[in-house]
Design a protein around this motif. Sequence first.
Motif, PDB file in Angstrom:
ATOM      1  N   MET A   1      12.293 -17.931  -1.761  1.00 40.96           N
ATOM      2  CA  MET A   1      11.668 -17.646  -3.044  1.00 40.96           C
ATOM      3  C   MET A   1      10.535 -16.636  -2.882  1.00 40.96           C
ATOM      4  SD  MET A   1       9.684 -20.155  -5.646  1.00 40.96           S
ATOM      5  CE  MET A   1       8.682 -19.381  -6.880  1.00 40.96           C
ATOM      6  N   GLN A   2       9.725 -16.816  -1.845  1.00 38.05           N
ATOM      7  CA  GLN A   2       8.574 -15.939  -1.666  1.00 38.05           C
ATOM      8  C   GLN A   2       9.005 -14.478  -1.511  1.00 38.05           C
ATOM      9  OE1 GLN A   2       6.214 -16.459   1.910  1.00 38.05           O
ATOM     10  NE2 GLN A   2       4.391 -15.760   0.844  1.00 38.05           N
ATOM     11  N   ARG A   3       9.953 -14.244  -0.639  1.00 33.47           N
ATOM     12  CA  ARG A   3      10.411 -12.874  -0.381  1.00 33.47           C
ATOM     13  C   ARG A   3      10.951 -12.226  -1.654  1.00 33.47           C
ATOM     14  NH1 ARG A   3      15.405 -10.830   1.000  1.00 33.47           N
ATOM     15  NH2 ARG A   3      15.364  -8.908   2.169  1.00 33.47           N
ATOM     16  N   ARG A   4      11.800 -12.950  -2.380  1.00 35.25           N
ATOM     17  CA  ARG A   4      12.412 -12.419  -3.601  1.00 35.25           C
ATOM     18  C   ARG A   4      11.364 -11.994  -4.616  1.00 35.25           C
ATOM     19  NH1 ARG A   4      16.116 -16.459  -6.444  1.00 35.25           N
ATOM     20  NH2 ARG A   4      17.376 -15.948  -4.657  1.00 35.25           N
ATOM     21  N   TRP A   5      10.379 -12.863  -4.863  1.00 32.13           N
ATOM     22  CA  TRP A   5       9.412 -12.557  -5.910  1.00 32.13           C
ATOM     23  C   TRP A   5       8.364 -11.545  -5.464  1.00 32.13           C
ATOM     24  CZ3 TRP A   5      10.910 -12.821 -10.547  1.00 32.13           C
ATOM     25  CH2 TRP A   5      11.879 -13.758 -10.909  1.00 32.13           C
ATOM     26  N   ILE A   6       8.125 -11.418  -4.160  1.00 29.28           N
ATOM     27  CA  ILE A   6       7.272 -10.319  -3.701  1.00 29.28           C
ATOM     28  C   ILE A   6       7.991  -8.997  -3.936  1.00 29.28           C
ATOM     29  CG2 ILE A   6       6.319  -9.181  -1.646  1.00 29.28           C
ATOM     30  CD1 ILE A   6       5.368 -11.930  -0.719  1.00 29.28           C
ATOM     31  N   ILE A   7       9.293  -8.965  -3.666  1.00 27.24           N
ATOM     32  CA  ILE A   7      10.074  -7.755  -3.921  1.00 27.24           C
ATOM     33  C   ILE A   7      10.066  -7.427  -5.415  1.00 27.24           C
ATOM     34  CG2 ILE A   7      12.412  -6.770  -3.908  1.00 27.24           C
ATOM     35  CD1 ILE A   7      12.827  -8.363  -1.236  1.00 27.24           C
ATOM     36  N   VAL A   8      10.384  -8.413  -6.248  1.00 26.88           N
ATOM     37  CA  VAL A   8      10.427  -8.182  -7.698  1.00 26.88           C
ATOM     38  C   VAL A   8       9.043  -7.789  -8.218  1.00 26.88           C
ATOM     39  CG1 VAL A   8      10.830  -9.271  -9.951  1.00 26.88           C
ATOM     40  CG2 VAL A   8      12.425  -9.677  -8.067  1.00 26.88           C
ATOM     41  N   GLY A   9       8.002  -8.498  -7.785  1.00 27.14           N
ATOM     42  CA  GLY A   9       6.650  -8.174  -8.229  1.00 27.14           C
ATOM     43  C   GLY A   9       6.226  -6.776  -7.819  1.00 27.14           C
ATOM     44  N   SER A  10       6.583  -6.382  -6.608  1.00 22.47           N
ATOM     45  CA  SER A  10       6.244  -5.038  -6.130  1.00 22.47           C
ATOM     46  C   SER A  10       6.976  -3.964  -6.929  1.00 22.47           C
ATOM     47  CB  SER A  10       6.582  -4.898  -4.646  1.00 22.47           C
ATOM     48  OG  SER A  10       5.811  -5.791  -3.888  1.00 22.47           O
ATOM     49  N   ILE A  11       8.244  -4.197  -7.199  1.00 20.86           N
ATOM     50  CA  ILE A  11       9.012  -3.236  -8.008  1.00 20.86           C
ATOM     51  C   ILE A  11       8.457  -3.171  -9.431  1.00 20.86           C
ATOM     52  CG2 ILE A  11      11.282  -2.775  -9.047  1.00 20.86           C
ATOM     53  CD1 ILE A  11      12.482  -3.853  -6.361  1.00 20.86           C
ATOM     54  N   MET A  12       8.058  -4.312  -9.972  1.00 21.01           N
ATOM     55  CA  MET A  12       7.453  -4.311 -11.312  1.00 21.01           C
ATOM     56  C   MET A  12       6.132  -3.549 -11.309  1.00 21.01           C
ATOM     57  SD  MET A  12       9.280  -5.784 -13.688  1.00 21.01           S
ATOM     58  CE  MET A  12      10.605  -4.847 -12.965  1.00 21.01           C
ATOM     59  N   MET A  13       5.348  -3.671 -10.232  1.00 15.33           N
ATOM     60  CA  MET A  13       4.104  -2.894 -10.129  1.00 15.33           C
ATOM     61  C   MET A  13       4.408  -1.406 -10.028  1.00 15.33           C
ATOM     62  SD  MET A  13       1.353  -4.603 -10.496  1.00 15.33           S
ATOM     63  CE  MET A  13       0.152  -3.460  -9.854  1.00 15.33           C
ATOM     64  N   LEU A  14       5.396  -1.050  -9.213  1.00 11.78           N
ATOM     65  CA  LEU A  14       5.809   0.351  -9.088  1.00 11.78           C
ATOM     66  C   LEU A  14       6.180   0.909 -10.456  1.00 11.78           C
ATOM     67  CD1 LEU A  14       8.315   1.803  -6.544  1.00 11.78           C
ATOM     68  CD2 LEU A  14       8.749   2.048  -8.965  1.00 11.78           C
ATOM     69  N   LEU A  15       6.972   0.152 -11.209  1.00 10.63           N
ATOM     70  CA  LEU A  15       7.386   0.601 -12.541  1.00 10.63           C
ATOM     71  C   LEU A  15       6.199   0.697 -13.499  1.00 10.63           C
ATOM     72  CD1 LEU A  15      10.755  -1.333 -12.957  1.00 10.63           C
ATOM     73  CD2 LEU A  15      10.447   1.140 -12.652  1.00 10.63           C
ATOM     74  N   ALA A  16       5.271  -0.258 -13.409  1.00 12.78           N
ATOM     75  CA  ALA A  16       4.098  -0.220 -14.286  1.00 12.78           C
ATOM     76  C   ALA A  16       3.282   1.043 -14.033  1.00 12.78           C
ATOM     77  CB  ALA A  16       3.233  -1.462 -14.081  1.00 12.78           C
ATOM     78  N   VAL A  17       3.097   1.395 -12.770  1.00 14.33           N
ATOM     79  CA  VAL A  17       2.346   2.607 -12.436  1.00 14.33           C
ATOM     80  C   VAL A  17       3.103   3.847 -12.917  1.00 14.33           C
ATOM     81  CG1 VAL A  17       1.467   4.021 -10.537  1.00 14.33           C
ATOM     82  CG2 VAL A  17       1.127   1.535 -10.513  1.00 14.33           C
ATOM     83  N   ALA A  18       4.406   3.880 -12.667  1.00 14.97           N
ATOM     84  CA  ALA A  18       5.212   5.038 -13.084  1.00 14.97           C
ATOM     85  C   ALA A  18       5.241   5.181 -14.603  1.00 14.97           C
ATOM     86  CB  ALA A  18       6.637   4.916 -12.528  1.00 14.97           C
ATOM     87  N   ILE A  19       5.435   4.065 -15.305  1.00  9.41           N
ATOM     88  CA  ILE A  19       5.479   4.105 -16.767  1.00  9.41           C
ATOM     89  C   ILE A  19       4.104   4.476 -17.329  1.00  9.41           C
ATOM     90  CG2 ILE A  19       5.768   2.657 -18.832  1.00  9.41           C
ATOM     91  CD1 ILE A  19       8.028   1.193 -17.203  1.00  9.41           C
ATOM     92  N   GLY A  20       3.045   3.967 -16.696  1.00  8.71           N
ATOM     93  CA  GLY A  20       1.695   4.335 -17.118  1.00  8.71           C
ATOM     94  C   GLY A  20       1.424   5.816 -16.923  1.00  8.71           C
ATOM     95  N   ALA A  21       1.848   6.356 -15.787  1.00  8.88           N
ATOM     96  CA  ALA A  21       1.664   7.791 -15.532  1.00  8.88           C
ATOM     97  C   ALA A  21       2.480   8.626 -16.512  1.00  8.88           C
ATOM     98  CB  ALA A  21       2.066   8.117 -14.090  1.00  8.88           C
ATOM     99  N   PHE A  22       3.694   8.187 -16.781  1.00  2.00           N
ATOM    100  CA  PHE A  22       4.542   8.865 -17.769  1.00  2.00           C
ATOM    101  C   PHE A  22       3.828   8.904 -19.116  1.00  2.00           C
ATOM    102  CE2 PHE A  22       7.991   8.474 -20.996  1.00  2.00           C
ATOM    103  CZ  PHE A  22       8.617   9.694 -20.782  1.00  2.00           C
ATOM    104  N   GLY A  23       3.219   7.785 -19.484  1.00  2.00           N
ATOM    105  CA  GLY A  23       2.487   7.724 -20.749  1.00  2.00           C
ATOM    106  C   GLY A  23       1.277   8.638 -20.767  1.00  2.00           C
ATOM    107  N   ALA A  24       0.544   8.657 -19.660  1.00  2.00           N
ATOM    108  CA  ALA A  24      -0.679   9.458 -19.599  1.00  2.00           C
ATOM    109  C   ALA A  24      -0.406  10.958 -19.578  1.00  2.00           C
ATOM    110  CB  ALA A  24      -1.481   9.066 -18.360  1.00  2.00           C
TER     111      ALA A  24
END
Length: 127
Positions: A1-24
């Motif tokens: 469980m830990q590995r899976r959600w660290i991967i998902v959480g990291s990808i979600m952070m990557l997307l949040a930064v990318a989507i935020g930059a796209f917006g800015a």
Amino acid sequence: MQRRWIIVGSIMMLLAVAIGAFGAHIVKTRIDADTLAVYETGVKYHMIHAVGLLIIALAAGQWGASTRLKWAARLLFTGIILFSGSLYVLSLTGIRVLGAITPLGGVCFIAGWLLLALAAWSLKKED
């Protein structure tokens, strides 16, 4: 469980930064200030709850996987999709009916955080 959600959480952070930059850099010049605020709200909640996924993953590593932690992670992930996703699409397309989906994501966020709290509460107290 830990590995899976660290991967998902990291990808979600990557997307949040990318989507935020796209917006800015791109979206900001194409939409009005009120609509940009909606978009930015989506980014803010996306990022906060991606960190929440990482917290849950770390908690699972410390406390062991549990049903409550699994559902907490699932609900935060679903909340990101429903809440932030609907705000992104609404602000980029102007389709207002998507605003009806946003509260469902908010409920997922609330339930996910509640389950994390209950998982912590149910741990045996150390003397």
